[in-house]
Scaffold this motif. Structure first.
Motif, PDB file in Angstrom:
ATOM      1  N   SER A  18       0.876  -1.179   0.000  1.00  0.00           N
ATOM      2  CA  SER A  18       0.000   0.000   0.000  1.00  0.00           C
ATOM      3  C   SER A  18       0.907   1.221   0.000  1.00  0.00           C
ATOM      4  CB  SER A  18      -0.917   0.000   1.232  1.00  0.00           C
ATOM      5  OG  SER A  18      -1.825  -1.081   1.170  1.00  0.00           O
ATOM      6  N   ALA A  19       1.058   1.839  -1.149  1.00  0.00           N
ATOM      7  CA  ALA A  19       2.126   2.814  -1.360  1.00  0.00           C
ATOM      8  C   ALA A  19       2.007   4.053  -0.482  1.00  0.00           C
ATOM      9  CB  ALA A  19       2.166   3.222  -2.830  1.00  0.00           C
ATOM     10  N   LYS A  20       0.804   4.401  -0.040  1.00  0.00           N
ATOM     11  CA  LYS A  20       0.626   5.628   0.742  1.00  0.00           C
ATOM     12  C   LYS A  20       0.449   5.361   2.229  1.00  0.00           C
ATOM     13  CE  LYS A  20      -1.204   8.371  -3.076  1.00  0.00           C
ATOM     14  NZ  LYS A  20      -2.324   9.231  -3.564  1.00  0.00           N
ATOM     15  N   ALA A  21       0.677   4.126   2.649  1.00  0.00           N
ATOM     16  CA  ALA A  21       0.526   3.786   4.068  1.00  0.00           C
ATOM     17  C   ALA A  21       1.678   4.383   4.880  1.00  0.00           C
ATOM     18  CB  ALA A  21       0.487   2.277   4.242  1.00  0.00           C
ATOM     19  N   LEU A  22       1.411   4.745   6.126  1.00  0.00           N
ATOM     20  CA  LEU A  22       2.459   5.254   7.007  1.00  0.00           C
ATOM     21  C   LEU A  22       3.440   4.147   7.373  1.00  0.00           C
ATOM     22  CD1 LEU A  22       0.489   7.549   9.507  1.00  0.00           C
ATOM     23  CD2 LEU A  22       1.939   8.257   7.607  1.00  0.00           C
ATOM     24  N   LEU A  23       2.923   2.948   7.575  1.00  0.00           N
ATOM     25  CA  LEU A  23       3.760   1.825   7.981  1.00  0.00           C
ATOM     26  C   LEU A  23       3.747   0.790   6.861  1.00  0.00           C
ATOM     27  CD1 LEU A  23       3.684   0.335  11.583  1.00  0.00           C
ATOM     28  CD2 LEU A  23       4.474  -0.940   9.591  1.00  0.00           C
ATOM     29  N   ARG A  24       4.869   0.711   6.159  1.00  0.00           N
ATOM     30  CA  ARG A  24       4.958  -0.178   5.007  1.00  0.00           C
ATOM     31  C   ARG A  24       5.832  -1.383   5.350  1.00  0.00           C
ATOM     32  NH1 ARG A  24       6.345   3.698   0.044  1.00  0.00           N
ATOM     33  NH2 ARG A  24       6.054   1.762  -1.143  1.00  0.00           N
ATOM     34  N   TRP A  25       6.020  -2.258   4.383  1.00  0.00           N
ATOM     35  CA  TRP A  25       6.693  -3.524   4.640  1.00  0.00           C
ATOM     36  C   TRP A  25       8.110  -3.350   5.171  1.00  0.00           C
ATOM     37  CZ3 TRP A  25       4.893  -8.151   5.400  1.00  0.00           C
ATOM     38  CH2 TRP A  25       3.670  -8.549   4.824  1.00  0.00           C
ATOM     39  N   ASP A  26       8.862  -2.402   4.647  1.00  0.00           N
ATOM     40  CA  ASP A  26      10.247  -2.256   5.111  1.00  0.00           C
ATOM     41  C   ASP A  26      10.302  -1.920   6.595  1.00  0.00           C
ATOM     42  OD1 ASP A  26       9.100   0.215   4.634  1.00  0.00           O
ATOM     43  OD2 ASP A  26      10.924   1.134   3.832  1.00  0.00           O
ATOM     44  N   VAL A  27       9.361  -1.083   7.077  1.00  0.00           N
ATOM     45  CA  VAL A  27       9.321  -0.737   8.497  1.00  0.00           C
ATOM     46  C   VAL A  27       8.882  -1.946   9.320  1.00  0.00           C
ATOM     47  CG1 VAL A  27       8.273   0.771  10.223  1.00  0.00           C
ATOM     48  CG2 VAL A  27       8.836   1.672   7.956  1.00  0.00           C
ATOM     49  N   TRP A  28       7.869  -2.662   8.825  1.00  0.00           N
ATOM     50  CA  TRP A  28       7.377  -3.829   9.558  1.00  0.00           C
ATOM     51  C   TRP A  28       8.471  -4.889   9.676  1.00  0.00           C
ATOM     52  CZ3 TRP A  28       6.735  -9.051   8.934  1.00  0.00           C
ATOM     53  CH2 TRP A  28       5.862  -9.696   9.818  1.00  0.00           C
ATOM     54  N   LEU A  29       9.185  -5.141   8.597  1.00  0.00           N
ATOM     55  CA  LEU A  29      10.254  -6.147   8.616  1.00  0.00           C
ATOM     56  C   LEU A  29      11.366  -5.738   9.578  1.00  0.00           C
ATOM     57  CD1 LEU A  29      10.401  -6.847   4.789  1.00  0.00           C
ATOM     58  CD2 LEU A  29       9.638  -8.471   6.550  1.00  0.00           C
ATOM     59  N   ALA A  30      11.741  -4.451   9.557  1.00  0.00           N
ATOM     60  CA  ALA A  30      12.791  -3.983  10.465  1.00  0.00           C
ATOM     61  C   ALA A  30      12.338  -4.081  11.919  1.00  0.00           C
ATOM     62  CB  ALA A  30      13.176  -2.551  10.117  1.00  0.00           C
ATOM     63  N   ALA A  31      11.090  -3.736  12.183  1.00  0.00           N
ATOM     64  CA  ALA A  31      10.571  -3.786  13.551  1.00  0.00           C
ATOM     65  C   ALA A  31      10.573  -5.200  14.101  1.00  0.00           C
ATOM     66  CB  ALA A  31       9.164  -3.200  13.594  1.00  0.00           C
ATOM     67  N   ASN A  32      10.414  -6.180  13.216  1.00  0.00           N
ATOM     68  CA  ASN A  32      10.384  -7.573  13.643  1.00  0.00           C
ATOM     69  C   ASN A  32      11.679  -8.318  13.332  1.00  0.00           C
ATOM     70  OD1 ASN A  32       7.519  -8.163  14.673  1.00  0.00           O
ATOM     71  ND2 ASN A  32       7.142  -7.041  12.777  1.00  0.00           N
ATOM     72  N   ARG A  33      12.714  -7.562  12.950  1.00  0.00           N
ATOM     73  CA  ARG A  33      14.058  -8.118  12.688  1.00  0.00           C
ATOM     74  C   ARG A  33      14.015  -9.275  11.692  1.00  0.00           C
ATOM     75  NH1 ARG A  33      16.978  -9.549  18.041  1.00  0.00           N
ATOM     76  NH2 ARG A  33      14.961 -10.501  18.523  1.00  0.00           N
ATOM     77  N   VAL A  34      13.250  -9.077  10.640  1.00  0.00           N
ATOM     78  CA  VAL A  34      13.178 -10.058   9.559  1.00  0.00           C
ATOM     79  C   VAL A  34      13.934  -9.504   8.355  1.00  0.00           C
ATOM     80  CG1 VAL A  34      11.675 -11.352   8.019  1.00  0.00           C
ATOM     81  CG2 VAL A  34      10.958 -10.903  10.367  1.00  0.00           C
ATOM     82  N   GLU A  35      14.878 -10.249   7.859  1.00  0.00           N
ATOM     83  CA  GLU A  35      15.651  -9.822   6.693  1.00  0.00           C
ATOM     84  C   GLU A  35      15.234 -10.644   5.482  1.00  0.00           C
ATOM     85  OE1 GLU A  35      19.817  -9.857   7.279  1.00  0.00           O
ATOM     86  OE2 GLU A  35      19.764  -8.576   9.076  1.00  0.00           O
ATOM     87  N   LEU A  36      14.889  -9.940   4.425  1.00  0.00           N
ATOM     88  CA  LEU A  36      14.550 -10.592   3.162  1.00  0.00           C
ATOM     89  C   LEU A  36      15.513 -10.107   2.095  1.00  0.00           C
ATOM     90  CD1 LEU A  36      10.632 -10.430   2.987  1.00  0.00           C
ATOM     91  CD2 LEU A  36      12.073 -12.310   3.786  1.00  0.00           C
ATOM     92  N   ASN A  37      16.086 -11.020   1.382  1.00  0.00           N
ATOM     93  CA  ASN A  37      16.983 -10.650   0.293  1.00  0.00           C
ATOM     94  C   ASN A  37      16.158 -10.258  -0.935  1.00  0.00           C
ATOM     95  OD1 ASN A  37      19.317 -11.249   1.784  1.00  0.00           O
ATOM     96  ND2 ASN A  37      19.158 -13.429   1.261  1.00  0.00           N
ATOM     97  N   GLY A  38      16.450  -9.054  -1.437  1.00  0.00           N
ATOM     98  CA  GLY A  38      15.760  -8.618  -2.652  1.00  0.00           C
ATOM     99  C   GLY A  38      14.284  -8.378  -2.435  1.00  0.00           C
ATOM    100  N   LEU A  39      13.956  -7.575  -1.415  1.00  0.00           N
ATOM    101  CA  LEU A  39      12.553  -7.263  -1.139  1.00  0.00           C
ATOM    102  C   LEU A  39      11.889  -6.630  -2.367  1.00  0.00           C
ATOM    103  CD1 LEU A  39      10.192  -6.955   0.884  1.00  0.00           C
ATOM    104  CD2 LEU A  39      11.171  -4.737   1.514  1.00  0.00           C
ATOM    105  N   SER A  40      10.791  -7.198  -2.811  1.00  0.00           N
ATOM    106  CA  SER A  40      10.090  -6.669  -3.983  1.00  0.00           C
ATOM    107  C   SER A  40       8.595  -6.776  -3.764  1.00  0.00           C
ATOM    108  CB  SER A  40      10.483  -7.437  -5.251  1.00  0.00           C
ATOM    109  OG  SER A  40      10.080  -8.800  -5.144  1.00  0.00           O
ATOM    110  N   TYR A  41       7.852  -5.993  -4.541  1.00  0.00           N
ATOM    111  CA  TYR A  41       6.400  -5.960  -4.414  1.00  0.00           C
ATOM    112  C   TYR A  41       5.772  -6.313  -5.757  1.00  0.00           C
ATOM    113  CZ  TYR A  41       7.754  -3.183  -0.349  1.00  0.00           C
ATOM    114  OH  TYR A  41       8.336  -2.747   0.803  1.00  0.00           O
ATOM    115  N   PRO A  42       5.280  -7.537  -5.907  1.00  0.00           N
ATOM    116  CA  PRO A  42       4.589  -7.881  -7.153  1.00  0.00           C
ATOM    117  C   PRO A  42       3.357  -7.023  -7.402  1.00  0.00           C
ATOM    118  CG  PRO A  42       5.122  -9.848  -5.873  1.00  0.00           C
ATOM    119  CD  PRO A  42       5.380  -8.677  -4.992  1.00  0.00           C
TER     120      PRO A  42
END
Length: 332
Positions: free
Chosen positions: A194-218
């Motif tokens: 959701s491009a206009k959301a305040l809290l997007r995937w990169d923030v959620w992943l960092a908050a939960n210490r999850v690392e994804l290689n090559g994060l992409s959005y289909p």
């Protein structure tokens, strides 16, 4: 337009519409001779005859009819606009601007309650992502989605974002079968952004210490409603506000992708208006109603998520990003 005699054009339109100089003079509040004089001025300006007299009747010439078709539409539109402005001046109305997703998914199903409690008022909802320019637009208040803190305006908190990954039950089962750990599931999942959301995937992943290689959005949408619908149809995992899709959660059409990971919360929805607008009784009423309705809605959503085993983490709290805030065994 400076070389067009608007007064003479108005007199001509009245004569052509009513059929006689006498009737036109009565409508315009002038003498018949004044009307005739303006018609002559207009004919001299155009260099053509606009009327011809047949058996004591005025009949439009071809040129006159062409001019009449245009002017009667123009003056008719002006009269309609003047009438509408006059009616609006005496109408008791409230105009609210709201973001499209919040307006459709949350406010829309509830606004009838406010309207029923205030039957003498006309309610206008303007759904747009743009904030109101209160100095130049006739808007009473905004329901804004954002970080808050708009200078020079009254800003009251309405509701928090309750953000968690959501998907269809079938999609969650498929991802659980695909990998035993959260990072593995997310690396194979289609993440909906959701491009206009305040809290997007990169923030959620960092908050939960999850690392994804090559994060992409289909899939990437500028409306949360589209992200939610895509997730409901089994298209992937949406990161969005549970309060906006509580009906789908109750029906089991959407489920938390990982209920054991805390729901992230942050202030996101605000009642906003110039301080002077609160002098209007209806604006004060709406402010109190929206804050109360949103508080009850947020409590219902929290209770429902807690029943699914979800916890909550306030993203504005100092301890939000400490290691202890992360659920053991979930993060990679």
């Amino acid at each position: 337009m400076r070389d067009i005699n608007l007064k003479a054009t108005e007199y001509f339109e009245s004569v052509a519409r009513l059929g006689t100089v006498t009737k036109a003079a009565a409508e315009l509040g002038v003498s018949p001779s004044a009307v005739s004089q303006q018609i002559k001025i207009l004919e001299n300006q155009f260099g053509v005859r606009l009327f011809r007299r047949e058996k004591r009747r005025l009949v439009l010439t071809l040129d006159g009819d062409r001019l009449f078709q245009t002017t009667t539409q123009a003056f008719g539109a002006i009269r309609n606009a003047r009438s509408a402005i006059g009616r609006q001046r005496h109408t008791r109305s409230l105009t609210v601007r709201v973001s499209p997703t919040f307006g459709v998914r949350w406010l829309g199903p509830r606004i009838a309650g406010f309207a029923n409690d205030n039957p003498d008022w006309n309610i206008r909802i303007d759904a747009t992502p743009d904030f109101s320019a209160f100095e130049t637009e006739a808007v009473d208040c905004d329901l804004r989605y954002g970080p808050g803190g708009w200078a020079g305006l009254t800003v009251e908190p309405v509701m928090q974002d309750l953000v968690l990954p959501l998907c269809s039950p079938e999609y969650r089962t498929r991802m659980r079968d695909a990998a035993p750990d959260l990072a593995g599931r997310l690396s194979q999942a289609r993440l909906i952004d959701s491009a206009k959301a305040l809290l997007r995937w990169d923030v959620w992943l960092a908050a939960n210490r999850v690392e994804l290689n090559g994060l992409s959005y289909p899939f990437r949408f500028d409306r949360s409603s589209m992200s939610i619908e895509m997730a409901k149809q089994g298209g992937g995992v949406a990161l969005d506000n549970a309060a906006l899709c509580l009906p789908e959660l109750r029906r089991g059409e959407l489920v938390p992708f990982v209920p054991e990971v805390p729901v992230l919360t942050l202030a996101a929805y605000w009642f906003v208006c110039p301080p002077r607008h609160l002098n209007r009784r209806i604006v004060n009423r709406f402010s109190g109603w929206i804050i109360d309705a949103a508080s009850r809605s947020e409590a219902e959503t929290r209770d429902f998520l807690a029943g699914l085993g979800c916890g909550f983490r306030d993203m504005t709290a100092p301890e939000a990003n400490t290691p202890e805030a992360v659920v053991p065994g979930i993060s990679e």
